[in-house]
Design a protein around this motif. Structure first.
Motif, PDB file in Angstrom:
ATOM      1  N   GLN A  14      -3.160  -0.670  13.132  1.00 24.99           N
ATOM      2  CA  GLN A  14      -2.186  -1.736  13.387  1.00 24.99           C
ATOM      3  C   GLN A  14      -2.518  -2.978  12.542  1.00 24.99           C
ATOM      4  O   GLN A  14      -1.618  -3.639  11.998  1.00 24.99           O
ATOM      5  CB  GLN A  14      -2.171  -2.104  14.869  1.00 24.99           C
ATOM      6  CG  GLN A  14      -1.676  -0.997  15.773  1.00 24.99           C
ATOM      7  CD  GLN A  14      -0.159  -0.952  15.877  1.00 24.99           C
ATOM      8  OE1 GLN A  14       0.526  -1.882  15.499  1.00 24.99           O
ATOM      9  NE2 GLN A  14       0.358   0.147  16.374  1.00 24.99           N
ATOM     10  N   VAL A  15      -3.809  -3.291  12.447  1.00 21.06           N
ATOM     11  CA  VAL A  15      -4.228  -4.412  11.592  1.00 21.06           C
ATOM     12  C   VAL A  15      -3.873  -4.115  10.133  1.00 21.06           C
ATOM     13  O   VAL A  15      -3.417  -4.989   9.390  1.00 21.06           O
ATOM     14  CB  VAL A  15      -5.739  -4.697  11.747  1.00 21.06           C
ATOM     15  CG1 VAL A  15      -6.176  -5.799  10.782  1.00 21.06           C
ATOM     16  CG2 VAL A  15      -6.087  -5.091  13.180  1.00 21.06           C
ATOM     17  N   ARG A  16      -4.046  -2.854   9.738  1.00 19.31           N
ATOM     18  CA  ARG A  16      -3.718  -2.457   8.365  1.00 19.31           C
ATOM     19  C   ARG A  16      -2.219  -2.650   8.075  1.00 19.31           C
ATOM     20  O   ARG A  16      -1.846  -3.069   6.978  1.00 19.31           O
ATOM     21  CB  ARG A  16      -4.124  -0.995   8.126  1.00 19.31           C
ATOM     22  CG  ARG A  16      -4.170  -0.621   6.631  1.00 19.31           C
ATOM     23  CD  ARG A  16      -4.315   0.884   6.430  1.00 19.31           C
ATOM     24  NE  ARG A  16      -5.434   1.458   7.164  1.00 19.31           N
ATOM     25  CZ  ARG A  16      -6.690   1.515   6.696  1.00 19.31           C
ATOM     26  NH1 ARG A  16      -6.966   1.033   5.512  1.00 19.31           N
ATOM     27  NH2 ARG A  16      -7.643   2.065   7.423  1.00 19.31           N
ATOM     28  N   GLU A  17      -1.384  -2.358   9.061  1.00 21.06           N
ATOM     29  CA  GLU A  17       0.059  -2.564   8.872  1.00 21.06           C
ATOM     30  C   GLU A  17       0.380  -4.041   8.662  1.00 21.06           C
ATOM     31  O   GLU A  17       1.212  -4.400   7.820  1.00 21.06           O
ATOM     32  CB  GLU A  17       0.837  -2.003  10.070  1.00 21.06           C
ATOM     33  CG  GLU A  17       0.890  -0.483  10.087  1.00 21.06           C
ATOM     34  CD  GLU A  17       1.808   0.046  11.176  1.00 21.06           C
ATOM     35  OE1 GLU A  17       2.699  -0.705  11.634  1.00 21.06           O
ATOM     36  OE2 GLU A  17       1.629   1.213  11.566  1.00 21.06           O
ATOM     37  N   SER A  18      -0.274  -4.900   9.432  1.00 15.05           N
ATOM     38  CA  SER A  18      -0.128  -6.340   9.233  1.00 15.05           C
ATOM     39  C   SER A  18      -0.595  -6.725   7.830  1.00 15.05           C
ATOM     40  O   SER A  18       0.068  -7.501   7.121  1.00 15.05           O
ATOM     41  CB  SER A  18      -0.936  -7.091  10.292  1.00 15.05           C
ATOM     42  OG  SER A  18      -0.900  -8.485  10.086  1.00 15.05           O
ATOM     43  N   ALA A  19      -1.727  -6.175   7.421  1.00 15.72           N
ATOM     44  CA  ALA A  19      -2.275  -6.463   6.095  1.00 15.72           C
ATOM     45  C   ALA A  19      -1.338  -5.989   4.982  1.00 15.72           C
ATOM     46  O   ALA A  19      -1.245  -6.617   3.924  1.00 15.72           O
ATOM     47  CB  ALA A  19      -3.649  -5.811   5.944  1.00 15.72           C
ATOM     48  N   ASN A  20      -0.632  -4.895   5.220  1.00 15.98           N
ATOM     49  CA  ASN A  20       0.311  -4.398   4.215  1.00 15.98           C
ATOM     50  C   ASN A  20       1.443  -5.398   3.968  1.00 15.98           C
ATOM     51  O   ASN A  20       1.874  -5.593   2.825  1.00 15.98           O
ATOM     52  CB  ASN A  20       0.888  -3.044   4.643  1.00 15.98           C
ATOM     53  CG  ASN A  20      -0.102  -1.908   4.508  1.00 15.98           C
ATOM     54  OD1 ASN A  20      -1.101  -2.029   3.796  1.00 15.98           O
ATOM     55  ND2 ASN A  20       0.145  -0.806   5.191  1.00 15.98           N
ATOM     56  N   VAL A  21       1.931  -6.010   5.043  1.00  8.02           N
ATOM     57  CA  VAL A  21       2.969  -7.038   4.880  1.00  8.02           C
ATOM     58  C   VAL A  21       2.417  -8.217   4.081  1.00  8.02           C
ATOM     59  O   VAL A  21       3.070  -8.733   3.164  1.00  8.02           O
ATOM     60  CB  VAL A  21       3.496  -7.510   6.249  1.00  8.02           C
ATOM     61  CG1 VAL A  21       4.461  -8.697   6.083  1.00  8.02           C
ATOM     62  CG2 VAL A  21       4.182  -6.367   6.983  1.00  8.02           C
ATOM     63  N   LEU A  22       1.195  -8.637   4.401  1.00  7.14           N
ATOM     64  CA  LEU A  22       0.576  -9.758   3.694  1.00  7.14           C
ATOM     65  C   LEU A  22       0.334  -9.419   2.225  1.00  7.14           C
ATOM     66  O   LEU A  22       0.552 -10.260   1.340  1.00  7.14           O
ATOM     67  CB  LEU A  22      -0.730 -10.150   4.393  1.00  7.14           C
ATOM     68  CG  LEU A  22      -1.482 -11.337   3.813  1.00  7.14           C
ATOM     69  CD1 LEU A  22      -0.603 -12.570   3.694  1.00  7.14           C
ATOM     70  CD2 LEU A  22      -2.724 -11.639   4.653  1.00  7.14           C
ATOM     71  N   SER A  23      -0.085  -8.195   1.964  1.00  7.07           N
ATOM     72  CA  SER A  23      -0.295  -7.759   0.576  1.00  7.07           C
ATOM     73  C   SER A  23       1.008  -7.823  -0.213  1.00  7.07           C
ATOM     74  O   SER A  23       1.039  -8.302  -1.362  1.00  7.07           O
ATOM     75  CB  SER A  23      -0.860  -6.341   0.564  1.00  7.07           C
ATOM     76  OG  SER A  23      -1.006  -5.873  -0.752  1.00  7.07           O
ATOM     77  N   GLN A  24       2.086  -7.359   0.401  1.00  6.17           N
ATOM     78  CA  GLN A  24       3.403  -7.426  -0.257  1.00  6.17           C
ATOM     79  C   GLN A  24       3.812  -8.873  -0.512  1.00  6.17           C
ATOM     80  O   GLN A  24       4.356  -9.197  -1.569  1.00  6.17           O
ATOM     81  CB  GLN A  24       4.457  -6.747   0.615  1.00  6.17           C
ATOM     82  CG  GLN A  24       4.312  -5.238   0.755  1.00  6.17           C
ATOM     83  CD  GLN A  24       5.271  -4.706   1.818  1.00  6.17           C
ATOM     84  OE1 GLN A  24       6.458  -5.021   1.824  1.00  6.17           O
ATOM     85  NE2 GLN A  24       4.752  -3.908   2.740  1.00  6.17           N
ATOM     86  N   LEU A  25       3.544  -9.740   0.463  1.00  4.20           N
ATOM     87  CA  LEU A  25       3.877 -11.157   0.302  1.00  4.20           C
ATOM     88  C   LEU A  25       3.120 -11.765  -0.873  1.00  4.20           C
ATOM     89  O   LEU A  25       3.708 -12.451  -1.728  1.00  4.20           O
ATOM     90  CB  LEU A  25       3.555 -11.928   1.581  1.00  4.20           C
ATOM     91  CG  LEU A  25       3.590 -13.465   1.465  1.00  4.20           C
ATOM     92  CD1 LEU A  25       4.973 -13.958   1.063  1.00  4.20           C
ATOM     93  CD2 LEU A  25       3.130 -14.115   2.764  1.00  4.20           C
TER      94      LEU A  25
END
Length: 260
Positions: A14-25
């Motif tokens: 779940q943390v990784r999914e949050s991190a994926n959004v941040l990486s895209q940003l």
């Protein structure tokens, strides 16, 4: 800073999914950073992007912080306020952001070159990013926080840069700042033990001149004492046996930068 929180395998995903959004940003930000734009426009973009991806900005209103991003230009180390400042050729700008996605928090920072920067600035960015990787390489179950800290310090020391001591990395995931603290200087074999289930942010903040910093009257912005440049790179790592599990890397950002 709150206590240590261990995460299950599902929670780490779940943390990784949050991190994926941040990486895209941050990859989108990489495409936007150029001479002539204001730092406030980057903040507005980030707010909209995070909302469009079903998250909320983890920094906004955190202990009263009034923006979605910390944007720190040139001699600003961290926690700079987005503003009407217009980026110009030769600047360096650190964009530090966080995403709350379904209650799981991510946090990452990258120092961007604006247009053509000096050779001195290029070296500072390269060394700071290299020191981050040196720290990540030590982020393995069974080692200690001091192994990360010493690796960063040993990487930077030959360049005679200042390693900021007042600000440190930290645990992350359920809250923006959790224990353990992860300094960028220290002694191998010291500090808390790294155990599976920990998620930490490793984030060297390296000054071209002296290590000292000054805290602004706005209660947030931190800059170098001597007005020299500062760089800051931050990644999230889940502690596992054998090798680090980097939850947010810079591949998406650097793919964009390599096309510019």
């Amino acid at each position: 800073m709150s206590k240590v929180y261990y995460k299950t395998a599902d929670e780490i995903e779940q943390v990784r999914e949050s991190a994926n959004v941040l990486s895209q940003l941050l990859a989108e930000i990489a495409g936007l950073v150029k001479p002539g734009i204001t730092t406030l426009s980057l903040d507005k973009f980030a707010f909209d992007f995070i909302k469009d991806h079903k998250g909320t900005p983890a920094f906004l209103n955190y202990q009263g912080f009034p923006y979605s991003l910390c944007i720190s230009v040139n001699d600003q180390v961290v926690h700079g306020f987005p503003s009407d400042y217009v980026l110009k050729d030769g600047d360096i700008v650190t964009v530090d952001g966080g995403v709350n996605l379904n209650g799981f928090i991510s946090d990452s920072a990258y120092t961007f070159a604006v247009g053509e920067i000096s050779e001195e600035a290029k070296q500072l960015l390269e060394v700071t990013k290299g020191s981050l990787q040196a720290g990540i390489d030590q982020a393995i179950a069974g080692k200690r926080v001091g192994d990360i800290s010493a690796a960063v310090q040993e990487y930077v020391s030959p360049y005679r840069y200042g390693i900021v001591r007042e600000l440190v990395g930290h645990g992350v995931g359920f809250h923006l700042h959790e224990k353990p603290e992860v300094p960028n200087y220290g002694k191998r074999g010291s500090g808390p033990k790294l155990e599976e289930g920990l998620v930490i942010c490793i984030e060297p903040m390296i000054n071209a001149g002296k290590a000292g910093v000054k805290f602004w009257d706005d209660g947030w912005t931190v800059s170098t004492v001597d007005g020299k440049l500062s760089a800051h790179f931050e990644q999230m790592v889940a502690i596992r046996k054998g090798s680090p599990d980097v939850l947010l890397n810079f591949e998406a950002i650097e793919k964009v930068l390599n096309k510019k």
